[in-house]
Design a protein around this motif. Structure first.
Motif, PDB file in Angstrom:
ATOM      1  N   HIS A  87      -7.214 -25.657 -15.685  1.00 58.38           N
ATOM      2  CA  HIS A  87      -6.433 -26.882 -15.875  1.00 58.38           C
ATOM      3  C   HIS A  87      -7.399 -27.982 -16.293  1.00 58.38           C
ATOM      4  O   HIS A  87      -8.198 -28.447 -15.486  1.00 58.38           O
ATOM      5  N   ASP A  88      -7.337 -28.403 -17.555  1.00 57.95           N
ATOM      6  CA  ASP A  88      -8.349 -29.306 -18.132  1.00 57.95           C
ATOM      7  C   ASP A  88      -7.666 -30.499 -18.784  1.00 57.95           C
ATOM      8  O   ASP A  88      -7.821 -30.768 -19.964  1.00 57.95           O
ATOM      9  N   GLU A  89      -6.952 -31.271 -17.993  1.00 60.51           N
ATOM     10  CA  GLU A  89      -5.995 -32.267 -18.473  1.00 60.51           C
ATOM     11  C   GLU A  89      -6.607 -33.603 -18.867  1.00 60.51           C
ATOM     12  O   GLU A  89      -6.116 -34.260 -19.791  1.00 60.51           O
ATOM     13  N   TYR A  90      -7.658 -34.035 -18.196  1.00 64.03           N
ATOM     14  CA  TYR A  90      -8.180 -35.396 -18.351  1.00 64.03           C
ATOM     15  C   TYR A  90      -9.523 -35.388 -19.076  1.00 64.03           C
ATOM     16  O   TYR A  90     -10.485 -34.774 -18.611  1.00 64.03           O
ATOM     17  N   TRP A  91      -9.579 -36.095 -20.219  1.00 67.19           N
ATOM     18  CA  TRP A  91     -10.786 -36.140 -21.051  1.00 67.19           C
ATOM     19  C   TRP A  91     -11.109 -37.583 -21.418  1.00 67.19           C
ATOM     20  O   TRP A  91     -10.206 -38.386 -21.703  1.00 67.19           O
ATOM     21  N   SER A  92     -12.393 -37.909 -21.448  1.00 62.08           N
ATOM     22  CA  SER A  92     -12.826 -39.201 -21.961  1.00 62.08           C
ATOM     23  C   SER A  92     -12.985 -39.115 -23.473  1.00 62.08           C
ATOM     24  O   SER A  92     -13.083 -38.026 -24.062  1.00 62.08           O
ATOM     25  N   ALA A  93     -13.048 -40.281 -24.124  1.00 61.98           N
ATOM     26  CA  ALA A  93     -13.257 -40.307 -25.570  1.00 61.98           C
ATOM     27  C   ALA A  93     -14.604 -39.698 -25.938  1.00 61.98           C
ATOM     28  O   ALA A  93     -14.714 -38.990 -26.946  1.00 61.98           O
ATOM     29  N   ALA A  94     -15.618 -39.942 -25.113  1.00 62.23           N
ATOM     30  CA  ALA A  94     -16.941 -39.383 -25.402  1.00 62.23           C
ATOM     31  C   ALA A  94     -16.921 -37.865 -25.332  1.00 62.23           C
ATOM     32  O   ALA A  94     -17.575 -37.183 -26.144  1.00 62.23           O
ATOM     33  N   MET A  95     -16.175 -37.298 -24.382  1.00 60.23           N
ATOM     34  CA  MET A  95     -16.063 -35.843 -24.306  1.00 60.23           C
ATOM     35  C   MET A  95     -15.481 -35.276 -25.593  1.00 60.23           C
ATOM     36  O   MET A  95     -16.010 -34.309 -26.171  1.00 60.23           O
ATOM     37  N   GLY A 117     -20.859 -25.027 -33.580  1.00 56.94           N
ATOM     38  CA  GLY A 117     -20.619 -24.563 -32.220  1.00 56.94           C
ATOM     39  C   GLY A 117     -19.206 -24.040 -32.059  1.00 56.94           C
ATOM     40  O   GLY A 117     -18.277 -24.456 -32.765  1.00 56.94           O
ATOM     41  N   ASN A 118     -19.020 -23.129 -31.124  1.00 56.48           N
ATOM     42  CA  ASN A 118     -17.716 -22.513 -30.860  1.00 56.48           C
ATOM     43  C   ASN A 118     -17.172 -22.968 -29.505  1.00 56.48           C
ATOM     44  O   ASN A 118     -17.949 -23.302 -28.597  1.00 56.48           O
ATOM     45  N   VAL A 119     -15.856 -22.951 -29.375  1.00 58.29           N
ATOM     46  CA  VAL A 119     -15.200 -23.352 -28.129  1.00 58.29           C
ATOM     47  C   VAL A 119     -14.118 -22.334 -27.802  1.00 58.29           C
ATOM     48  O   VAL A 119     -13.373 -21.894 -28.685  1.00 58.29           O
ATOM     49  N   ALA A 120     -14.016 -21.956 -26.541  1.00 56.06           N
ATOM     50  CA  ALA A 120     -12.922 -21.108 -26.048  1.00 56.06           C
ATOM     51  C   ALA A 120     -12.179 -21.879 -24.964  1.00 56.06           C
ATOM     52  O   ALA A 120     -12.752 -22.170 -23.900  1.00 56.06           O
ATOM     53  N   PHE A 121     -10.932 -22.223 -25.240  1.00 51.93           N
ATOM     54  CA  PHE A 121     -10.085 -22.907 -24.272  1.00 51.93           C
ATOM     55  C   PHE A 121      -9.281 -21.859 -23.508  1.00 51.93           C
ATOM     56  O   PHE A 121      -8.176 -21.488 -23.914  1.00 51.93           O
ATOM     57  N   PHE A 122      -9.856 -21.346 -22.409  1.00 54.92           N
ATOM     58  CA  PHE A 122      -9.115 -20.486 -21.488  1.00 54.92           C
ATOM     59  C   PHE A 122      -8.391 -21.404 -20.506  1.00 54.92           C
ATOM     60  O   PHE A 122      -8.574 -21.319 -19.290  1.00 54.92           O
ATOM     61  N   SER A 123      -7.572 -22.289 -21.038  1.00 57.07           N
ATOM     62  CA  SER A 123      -7.008 -23.394 -20.266  1.00 57.07           C
ATOM     63  C   SER A 123      -5.727 -23.870 -20.935  1.00 57.07           C
ATOM     64  O   SER A 123      -5.345 -23.401 -22.008  1.00 57.07           O
ATOM     65  N   ALA A 124      -5.080 -24.853 -20.295  1.00 60.46           N
ATOM     66  CA  ALA A 124      -3.884 -25.469 -20.887  1.00 60.46           C
ATOM     67  C   ALA A 124      -3.681 -26.852 -20.276  1.00 60.46           C
ATOM     68  O   ALA A 124      -4.405 -27.251 -19.368  1.00 60.46           O
ATOM     69  N   GLU A 128       1.098 -24.092 -16.333  1.00 64.12           N
ATOM     70  CA  GLU A 128       1.369 -24.968 -17.451  1.00 64.12           C
ATOM     71  C   GLU A 128       0.872 -24.282 -18.720  1.00 64.12           C
ATOM     72  O   GLU A 128      -0.074 -23.491 -18.679  1.00 64.12           O
ATOM     73  N   CYS A 129       1.503 -24.597 -19.838  1.00 58.56           N
ATOM     74  CA  CYS A 129       1.125 -23.935 -21.088  1.00 58.56           C
ATOM     75  C   CYS A 129       1.257 -24.919 -22.252  1.00 58.56           C
ATOM     76  O   CYS A 129       2.026 -25.873 -22.194  1.00 58.56           O
ATOM     77  N   ASP A 130       0.483 -24.661 -23.291  1.00 63.37           N
ATOM     78  CA  ASP A 130       0.444 -25.501 -24.478  1.00 63.37           C
ATOM     79  C   ASP A 130       0.965 -24.722 -25.679  1.00 63.37           C
ATOM     80  O   ASP A 130       0.913 -23.479 -25.707  1.00 63.37           O
ATOM     81  N   GLY A 131       1.438 -25.443 -26.690  1.00 63.60           N
ATOM     82  CA  GLY A 131       1.953 -24.795 -27.880  1.00 63.60           C
ATOM     83  C   GLY A 131       1.710 -25.612 -29.129  1.00 63.60           C
ATOM     84  O   GLY A 131       1.305 -26.777 -29.067  1.00 63.60           O
ATOM     85  N   ALA A 132       1.958 -25.007 -30.277  1.00 62.81           N
ATOM     86  CA  ALA A 132       1.857 -25.665 -31.576  1.00 62.81           C
ATOM     87  C   ALA A 132       3.233 -25.700 -32.222  1.00 62.81           C
ATOM     88  O   ALA A 132       4.023 -24.762 -32.067  1.00 62.81           O
ATOM     89  N   ALA A 133       3.526 -26.776 -32.953  1.00 61.27           N
ATOM     90  CA  ALA A 133       4.756 -26.807 -33.731  1.00 61.27           C
ATOM     91  C   ALA A 133       4.704 -25.670 -34.750  1.00 61.27           C
ATOM     92  O   ALA A 133       3.697 -25.485 -35.434  1.00 61.27           O
ATOM     93  N   PHE A 134       5.786 -24.903 -34.839  1.00 59.95           N
ATOM     94  CA  PHE A 134       5.765 -23.737 -35.722  1.00 59.95           C
ATOM     95  C   PHE A 134       7.142 -23.487 -36.308  1.00 59.95           C
ATOM     96  O   PHE A 134       8.160 -24.027 -35.856  1.00 59.95           O
ATOM     97  N   THR A 147      -2.788 -22.064 -18.491  1.00 64.75           N
ATOM     98  CA  THR A 147      -3.751 -22.358 -17.430  1.00 64.75           C
ATOM     99  C   THR A 147      -4.232 -21.112 -16.706  1.00 64.75           C
ATOM    100  O   THR A 147      -5.356 -21.058 -16.221  1.00 64.75           O
ATOM    101  N   ASP A 148      -3.374 -20.084 -16.616  1.00 57.16           N
ATOM    102  CA  ASP A 148      -3.689 -18.968 -15.717  1.00 57.16           C
ATOM    103  C   ASP A 148      -4.348 -17.777 -16.402  1.00 57.16           C
ATOM    104  O   ASP A 148      -4.475 -16.702 -15.798  1.00 57.16           O
ATOM    105  N   TRP A 149      -4.796 -17.961 -17.642  1.00 54.64           N
ATOM    106  CA  TRP A 149      -5.576 -16.913 -18.290  1.00 54.64           C
ATOM    107  C   TRP A 149      -6.778 -16.502 -17.434  1.00 54.64           C
ATOM    108  O   TRP A 149      -7.006 -15.301 -17.215  1.00 54.64           O
ATOM    109  N   PRO A 150      -7.589 -17.435 -16.910  1.00 57.67           N
ATOM    110  CA  PRO A 150      -8.758 -17.019 -16.124  1.00 57.67           C
ATOM    111  C   PRO A 150      -8.401 -16.284 -14.847  1.00 57.67           C
ATOM    112  O   PRO A 150      -9.214 -15.505 -14.338  1.00 57.67           O
ATOM    113  N   VAL A 151      -7.201 -16.505 -14.304  1.00 63.21           N
ATOM    114  CA  VAL A 151      -6.779 -15.803 -13.097  1.00 63.21           C
ATOM    115  C   VAL A 151      -6.462 -14.344 -13.421  1.00 63.21           C
ATOM    116  O   VAL A 151      -6.911 -13.419 -12.735  1.00 63.21           O
ATOM    117  N   VAL A 152      -5.689 -14.126 -14.498  1.00 59.27           N
ATOM    118  CA  VAL A 152      -5.322 -12.758 -14.890  1.00 59.27           C
ATOM    119  C   VAL A 152      -6.556 -11.978 -15.313  1.00 59.27           C
ATOM    120  O   VAL A 152      -6.734 -10.815 -14.937  1.00 59.27           O
TER     121      VAL A 152
END
Length: 512
Positions: free
Chosen positions: A251-259, A271-278, A391-397, A476-481
């Motif tokens: 669960h990675d909900e709160y971010w600063s502008a600098a982040m 650089g690469n990023v893996a969002f195992f989160s939502a 919780e889960c995230d999606g893209a307009a499709f 959010t629960d990808w890391p749990v499974v």
């Protein structure tokens, strides 16, 4: 009674961690454990002389609550962190000294002995409910032992932290009895919004649920990882330079502008990023008070009223009503096109999994999953597990003529975003805080649902030449499974992502 909090949640190996403690015991010690394949006892410091200090009162005057906005100001104690301690997330267990010189803490003695000997194996039941705090140990030479950096979502942890302890429910957080300040009424330079101190006790519930099982799996699977906190990423513009892959977990909900700026620059530079989160990067925060607190103009109620609507720290909402920088541009997905399940956290939910698309993509290598292009029925990733949510995230499709879901980009999702898995959120739950397009706890901003909504797993590449790749799990629960290894295909996909993105390779278009 004994409880405490760290001055800052990360420390460089070989330096001293400052811990603030309140206790009615004459003396206490601090026991330290490292989370990994097992929960390993690392050492004990003290004895320290105990001092009892009350928390600051809540400005609403209710004696049952404590202020979530003010630093609690408890006495500070130095905890030396040996230089040989490896990078990782550590637990600090505060223990009373009793007759005979032995230590007695708030945890059950049998469970505590098991934790000290490593017998708990990192299981959630072995740490949940203990009145402990956690901290991150960072290496003296970043990137020397690992090229993967695991970011612990500490701003989100503080937002939900109620500062409860065994036998006492304080219920003081950004969500329960928050404190709101108008612009200009707080200390000079502080913005308008809900204020939250990071100098409060909080426990390890989120760490136990999301991080502990995933970290244990990472070590079992043989991945070398170093660690940081949100504040580390916010404060250090060079933090990401030694690494090839950044992990966002749970669960990675709160971010600063600098982040956001640093991660975006990291991907542009290869650089690469893996969002195992939502619910990722939903609210913007403004660290204040020497980075010991933050302010965020959210839509959480104070009493029976919303202090300020629209809430201007919502990332996606167009300016001036919001930040005007959709999180989709970074992650590919957004909570506004996803949602959450009604009921108590973490709760139960459908177990259908992600309908697979583009099964020939390297992300699915070795899973044996099919996408229906052979004329059969598409397989589902994670079927039978609670993979989708909490919780889960999606893209307009929209669906093309072949029935394949493709991102429209109408919400800011990059044009290169490839939808690999989809779970339609149907029916949409309208009976829980007016849940609509990921909006909850306030009146929905978008009055009508203008298209299908779905939890979305996908991948995209930076538009910059030689840019990096971003994978998003959309839940959010990808890391749990994965961490509990309840679905072999989810584990294999995770391995594929880590193996492929764990090293930069500018000669290969990694996202396709």
């Amino acid at each position: 009674m004994i409880e405490g909090y760290v001055h800052r949640e990360s420390v460089i190996a070989g330096s001293t961690l400052r811990m603030h403690v309140s206790t009615d015991a004459a003396d206490f010690r601090i026991r330290c454990y490292r989370l990994g394949r097992e929960l390993v006892f690392m050492g004990e410091s003290g004895p320290y002389s105990g001092v009892w200090s009350p928390p600051p009162p809540h400005p609403d005057g209710d004696p049952e609550h404590a202020s979530p906005a003010e630093a609690w100001g408890w006495p500070a104690y130095g905890l030396p962190v040996p230089e040989h301690w490896p990078p990782g997330i550590y637990l600090a267990h505060l223990a009373h000294l009793v007759e005979g010189g032995t230590a007695e803490g708030t945890a059950d003695s049998a469970a505590d002995s098991a934790a000290a000997s490593g017998e708990s194996g990192g299981e959630i039941d072995g740490i949940e409910g203990f009145e402990r705090e956690f901290f991150v140990v960072r290496p003296r030479m970043p990137g020397r032992t690992a090229r993967i950096l695991y970011k612990k979502s500490t701003f989100t942890r503080h937002a939900y932290n109620q500062s409860n302890r065994t036998g006492l429910v304080r219920a003081s957080s950004l969500y329960e009895h928050p404190v709101y300040q108008e612009g200009g009424d707080g200390p000079a330079g502080e913005p308008r919004g809900h204020k939250l101190s990071m100098h409060r006790p909080g426990g390890v519930i989120d760490l136990a649920y999301w991080d502990a099982p995933f970290i244990a799996w990472l070590e079992r699977a043989g991945y070398d990882v170093e660690y940081c906190t949100d504040l580390d990423l916010h404060a250090d513009p060079e933090l990401l330079a030694p690494y090839d892959l950044l992990l966002s977990v749970g669960h990675d909900e709160y971010w600063s502008a600098a982040m956001r700026e640093r991660v975006a620059a990291f991907t542009r530079g290869g650089g690469n990023v893996a969002f195992f989160s939502a619910n990722t990067c939903w609210w913007r925060v403004h660290p204040v008070d020497g980075d010991t607190a933050f302010v965020s103009d959210t839509d959480h109620q104070v009493g029976d009223a919303y202090p300020h609507l629209p809430a201007t720290d919502l990332w996606w909402q167009p300016a001036p009503d919001g930040v005007g920088e959709p999180e989709n541009t970074l992650t590919g997905v957004s909570f506004r096109n996803g949602g959450m399940w009604p009921g108590e956290w973490p709760g139960d939910r459908p177990r259908a999994g992600y309908t697979v698309q583009h099964a020939g993509h390297w992300v699915f290598e070795g899973t044996g999953l099919r996408d229906g292009s052979d004329g059969g029925r598409p397989d589902a990733l994670g079927a039978g597990t609670p993979l989708i949510g909490y919780e889960c995230d999606g893209a307009a499709f929209a669906y093309d003529e072949t029935g394949t879901a493709r991102a429209t980009g109408a919400d800011g999702t990059p044009g290169s975003f490839l939808i690999l898995g989809l779970y339609l959120l149907d029916p949409v739950h309208e009976d829980f805080h007016q849940l609509k397009w990921g909006h909850w706890n306030c009146p929905a901003r978008e009055r009508e649902i203008t298209g299908p909504r779905a939890a979305t797993m996908g991948i995209h590449t930076s538009d910059e030449p030689g840019g990096g790749t971003v994978f998003t799990a959309g839940t959010t629960d990808w890391p749990v499974v994965c961490g509990r290894e309840t679905d072999p295909a989810v584990v294999r996909v995770t391995r594929n992502v880590l193996d492929r993105l764990g090293r930069r390779d500018p000669s290969r278009p990694a996202g396709r």
